[in-house]
Scaffold this motif. Structure first.
Motif, PDB file in Angstrom:
ATOM      1  N   ILE A  67       0.155  -2.662  10.865  1.00 27.79           N
ATOM      2  CA  ILE A  67      -0.583  -3.545   9.992  1.00 27.79           C
ATOM      3  C   ILE A  67      -0.180  -3.459   8.751  1.00 27.79           C
ATOM      4  N   GLN A  68       0.082  -4.722   8.203  1.00 31.02           N
ATOM      5  CA  GLN A  68       0.220  -4.661   6.676  1.00 31.02           C
ATOM      6  C   GLN A  68      -0.384  -5.433   5.958  1.00 31.02           C
ATOM      7  N   VAL A  69      -0.877  -5.009   4.670  1.00 34.62           N
ATOM      8  CA  VAL A  69      -2.068  -5.784   3.901  1.00 34.62           C
ATOM      9  C   VAL A  69      -1.405  -5.684   2.620  1.00 34.62           C
ATOM     10  N   ILE A  70      -1.122  -7.083   1.951  1.00 37.67           N
ATOM     11  CA  ILE A  70      -0.801  -7.304   0.588  1.00 37.67           C
ATOM     12  C   ILE A  70      -1.591  -8.163  -0.022  1.00 37.67           C
ATOM     13  N   TYR A 112      -4.100 -12.975  -0.531  1.00 37.05           N
ATOM     14  CA  TYR A 112      -4.382 -11.839   0.388  1.00 37.05           C
ATOM     15  C   TYR A 112      -3.663 -12.257   1.708  1.00 37.05           C
ATOM     16  N   GLU A 113      -2.926 -11.056   2.298  1.00 40.74           N
ATOM     17  CA  GLU A 113      -2.375 -11.495   3.512  1.00 40.74           C
ATOM     18  C   GLU A 113      -2.408 -10.066   4.334  1.00 40.74           C
ATOM     19  N   LEU A 153     -10.519  -0.258  11.494  1.00 35.28           N
ATOM     20  CA  LEU A 153      -9.410   0.081  10.604  1.00 35.28           C
ATOM     21  C   LEU A 153     -10.024   0.592   9.338  1.00 35.28           C
ATOM     22  N   PRO A 154      -9.761   1.979   9.160  1.00 31.89           N
ATOM     23  CA  PRO A 154     -10.247   2.747   7.961  1.00 31.89           C
ATOM     24  C   PRO A 154      -9.594   2.092   6.580  1.00 31.89           C
ATOM     25  N   ILE A 155     -10.515   1.795   5.435  1.00 33.02           N
ATOM     26  CA  ILE A 155      -9.969   1.006   4.432  1.00 33.02           C
ATOM     27  C   ILE A 155      -9.270   1.931   3.541  1.00 33.02           C
ATOM     28  N   VAL A 156      -8.212   2.331   3.560  1.00 32.08           N
ATOM     29  CA  VAL A 156      -7.565   3.304   2.617  1.00 32.08           C
ATOM     30  C   VAL A 156      -7.141   2.936   1.359  1.00 32.08           C
ATOM     31  N   SER A 157      -6.655   1.724   1.039  1.00 27.76           N
ATOM     32  CA  SER A 157      -6.368   1.547  -0.315  1.00 27.76           C
ATOM     33  C   SER A 157      -5.990  -0.212  -0.301  1.00 27.76           C
ATOM     34  N   HIS A 158      -6.910  -1.073  -0.657  1.00 26.77           N
ATOM     35  CA  HIS A 158      -6.670  -2.421  -0.915  1.00 26.77           C
ATOM     36  C   HIS A 158      -7.987  -3.073  -1.394  1.00 26.77           C
ATOM     37  N   ALA A 159      -7.628  -4.400  -1.927  1.00 24.23           N
ATOM     38  CA  ALA A 159      -8.507  -5.084  -2.655  1.00 24.23           C
ATOM     39  C   ALA A 159      -9.846  -5.534  -1.656  1.00 24.23           C
ATOM     40  N   TYR A 183      -1.518  -4.379  -4.422  1.00 21.95           N
ATOM     41  CA  TYR A 183      -1.581  -3.504  -3.260  1.00 21.95           C
ATOM     42  C   TYR A 183      -0.711  -3.922  -2.127  1.00 21.95           C
ATOM     43  N   ASP A 184       0.040  -2.788  -1.487  1.00 23.94           N
ATOM     44  CA  ASP A 184       0.746  -3.161  -0.285  1.00 23.94           C
ATOM     45  C   ASP A 184       0.569  -1.826   0.536  1.00 23.94           C
ATOM     46  N   THR A 185      -0.296  -1.922   1.339  1.00 24.47           N
ATOM     47  CA  THR A 185      -0.619  -0.984   2.517  1.00 24.47           C
ATOM     48  C   THR A 185      -0.166  -1.205   3.769  1.00 24.47           C
ATOM     49  N   THR A 186       0.650  -0.445   4.233  1.00 30.35           N
ATOM     50  CA  THR A 186       1.170  -0.566   5.719  1.00 30.35           C
ATOM     51  C   THR A 186       0.579   0.603   6.559  1.00 30.35           C
TER      52      THR A 186
END
Length: 231
Positions: free
Chosen positions: A202-205, A188-189, A126-132, A158-161
């Protein structure tokens, strides 16, 4: 540094620290659509919403008179996050109005990343577009010195979906388990939701804290690649 408007003869100025400075919390909300084609090219569309103190930096970048400079700055921003192999094809729908506390824009990118194979299965990273906690911050096995985290981080939330789609006739068969961490003032979730055989959400918060990360605490923040298998 205090610089008085009226300077009296013999008056001295000095450096002093400002305490309890509270800016507007910065947030990055991103929706990322990734379509992997038959040639394993990742075609990526990103809708970004940036608010808070961080919006002023992007406002300056997006409102330059020379649009080639705009594209270069945003392209460099994605390269810093994803890697030098990513190519930005276009930027559009820029909504950056002075006086608002947020801005939005859309970008189209592609990535010809070499995916690893394991028998008949293809491994997608997965390319890490925007999160910590990206790999350029916490990629080493161990550290001898603390991370001065505020030097790397400028975002509070950050909330990246991601919406991932693999080629027709393929099926996603290897999906990581959901993850949830909470440590000191950080959380981090990562949540994986199957939409269909070839589509995955995939959701990254993440909520961050700008305090230093000690070498003793480092392993709690260490980044790992997100790997997904399809065949």
């Amino acid at each position: 540094l205090e610089i008085p408007y009226v300077v009296k003869k013999g008056q001295e100025s000095d450096l002093f620290y400002l305490k309890n400075i509270k800016g507007i919390p910065s947030e990055i909300i991103s929706t990322v659509k990734i379509k992997v084609d038959e040639n394993k090219r990742q075609n990526i569309k990103v809708h970004s919403k940036i608010s808070g103190s961080l919006a002023s930096l992007y406002f300056r970048a997006l409102n330059q008179d020379n649009f080639d400079l705009v594209k270069k700055e945003i392209s460099d921003d994605f390269k810093n996050r994803i890697g030098d192999d990513v190519v930005m094809d276009s930027i559009s729908n820029v909504r950056a109005i002075k006086g608002r506390d947020f801005l939005t824009y859309d970008t189209s990118l592609h990535l010809d990343d070499k995916m690893n194979g394991m028998g008949s299965m293809t491994i997608f990273k997965l390319p890490i577009v925007s999160h910590a906690y990206s790999r350029d911050i916490v990629s080493l096995e161990k550290r001898e010195y603390p991370i001065f985290y505020i030097s790397y981080e400028n975002t509070n939330f950050y909330d990246t979906t991601y919406f991932l789609e693999v080629p027709a006739g393929k099926k996603i068969i290897e999906i990581p388990s959901n993850k949830k961490f909470s440590y000191k003032k950080h959380s981090y979730e990562m949540i994986f939701t199957t939409i269909s055989d070839r589509k995955l959400k995939i959701q990254v918060i993440a909520k961050t804290d700008f305090k230093n990360i000690s070498q003793q605490d480092y392993s709690a923040y260490k980044a790992k690649d997100v790997l997904i298998g399809f065949k």
